[in-house]
Enzyme design. Sequence first.
Site, PDB file in Angstrom:
ATOM      1  N   TYR A   4       0.595  -1.023   0.067  1.00  0.00           N
ATOM      2  CA  TYR A   4       0.301   0.038  -0.135  1.00  0.00           C
ATOM      3  C   TYR A   4       1.070   1.501  -0.340  1.00  0.00           C
ATOM      4  O   TYR A   4       1.224   1.971  -0.888  1.00  0.00           O
ATOM      5  CB  TYR A   4      -1.147  -0.380   1.251  1.00  0.00           C
ATOM      6  CG  TYR A   4      -1.528   0.930   1.583  1.00  0.00           C
ATOM      7  CD1 TYR A   4      -3.098   1.899   0.668  1.00  0.00           C
ATOM      8  CD2 TYR A   4      -1.096   2.131   2.614  1.00  0.00           C
ATOM      9  CE1 TYR A   4      -3.520   3.019   1.203  1.00  0.00           C
ATOM     10  CE2 TYR A   4      -1.639   3.480   3.060  1.00  0.00           C
ATOM     11  CZ  TYR A   4      -2.786   3.748   1.933  1.00  0.00           C
ATOM     12  OH  TYR A   4      -3.926   5.098   2.091  1.00  0.00           O
TER      13      TYR A   4
ATOM     14  N   ALA B 179       4.121   1.380  -1.061  1.00  0.00           N
ATOM     15  CA  ALA B 179       4.661   1.992  -2.372  1.00  0.00           C
ATOM     16  C   ALA B 179       3.893   2.252  -3.840  1.00  0.00           C
ATOM     17  O   ALA B 179       4.391   3.474  -4.153  1.00  0.00           O
ATOM     18  CB  ALA B 179       5.137   0.093  -2.972  1.00  0.00           C
TER      19      ALA B 179
ATOM     20  N   THR C  96     -13.388   5.998   8.401  1.00  0.00           N
ATOM     21  CA  THR C  96     -13.991   5.411   7.649  1.00  0.00           C
ATOM     22  C   THR C  96     -14.111   3.537   7.843  1.00  0.00           C
ATOM     23  O   THR C  96     -12.986   3.434   9.026  1.00  0.00           O
ATOM     24  CB  THR C  96     -13.386   4.808   6.314  1.00  0.00           C
ATOM     25  OG1 THR C  96     -12.022   4.505   6.283  1.00  0.00           O
ATOM     26  CG2 THR C  96     -12.941   6.414   5.338  1.00  0.00           C
TER      27      THR C  96
END
Length: 306
Positions: A166, A168, A203
């Site tokens: 993620y 990267a 979220t």
Amino acid sequence: VYFYSAPDNFSEEMLRGKRVIVTGASSGIGEQMAYHLARMGAHVLLMARTEAKLQKVVERCLELGAASARFVSGSMENTAFAEEVVKEAENTWGGLDMLILNHIGYSYFNYFDGDVEHVRKLLETNFLSYVAMTVTALPMLKESEGSIVVVSSVAGKAGGPFIAPYSATKFALEGFFSSLRHEFIIDNVNVSITLCILGFIDTDSAMRVVSHAIRAAPSPKEECALEIIRSGALRQRELHYPPSIVTGMLLLRGLAPDLLDTLIRSNVIKSTRLEAQRGLGSMLRPCASLHVFSAFHCILLKEGMK
Ligand SMILES: NC(=O)C1=CN([C@@H]2O[C@H](COP(=O)(O)OP(=O)(O)OC[C@H]3O[C@@H](n4cnc5c(N)ncnc54)[C@H](OP(=O)(O)O)[C@@H]3O)[C@@H](O)[C@H]2O)C=CC1
Ligand SMILES: C[C@H](CCC(=O)O)[C@H]1CC[C@H]2[C@@H]3C(=O)C[C@@H]4C[C@H](O)CC[C@]4(C)[C@H]3CC[C@]12C
């Protein structure tokens, strides 16, 4: 804080009648951005995979006062679909004012498992599709002197454990879009690029994956969504949200990167190893260190004021 805070000249009128694409709009921050834009009277084109959720978000947008609202469903693993979404805007509106790139594909939260295919797939969803949408939208954005808003993360500025693939993809966004910003300036292309550097936001998906492992309270998605729209409308270079934590962290990264890494690691390793061994996955515990960054940052500000 001075350079990255939005000046006070934002007005919701700035979005009235604007034609805006929001990706990843079926849930989370993307869904909240759709509602804010609708209240402000924008035309919105929403994208995600789940048609039933998008349908509901579109209905709510129309109730809230959107100039128009529609959706396209599909997966951004496929760059051809990314281009299709922009074409839909062209066919419907004949132009585009703002492109908000926000979607992300599924990523696990644990030690990197060596799965190169997962990294490739995530790069396609979280990075290449952003590039493809930008390429296709650019002629319309040049015409309208519009804005590109790229939603990224502190994980795209400083590496932390358990989010290697993620992270990267988010670093890739920073590299690509900051380079593109230079080229726009050199060529007098009046299209703004806003990179949004977000900390922990409440979220459902983020809470599901990491809330059990983080002590700090997450920031509210509604406010985060509004800040993203605001920074895009004001054509800011970067948004830091929540500002004190993100700016403090980036300041420490510049001044003492080893100290930053040590603080992150020292807050992470023990607890995470245990949970990873139980097969649950886990989360770094950077909160204490981030409070240190914030405190450090406040001291710098006070000293600066003196
Ligand atoms: N929440 C947080 O703590 C943080 C979030 N961010 C960034 O904010 C942005 C939004 O995050 P958040 O709201 O939490 O994420 P959510 O998981 O709530 O939303 C992700 C959205 O992307 C869509 N999506 C998922 N997979 C695909 C796919 N393959 N193709 C197209 N759309 C897809 C989802 O809908 P569907 O499943 O229907 O396709 C959903 O609408 C991301 O860029 C994230 O990196 C940054 C830092 C922290
Ligand atoms: C814990 C980190 C920052 C600490 C803070 O208190 O602010 C978070 C900052 C960025 C987060 C990750 C992220 O960028 C989004 C991913 C979205 C996925 O849906 C779930 C988890 C995330 C890996 C998320 C986890 C927390 C942060 C690392």
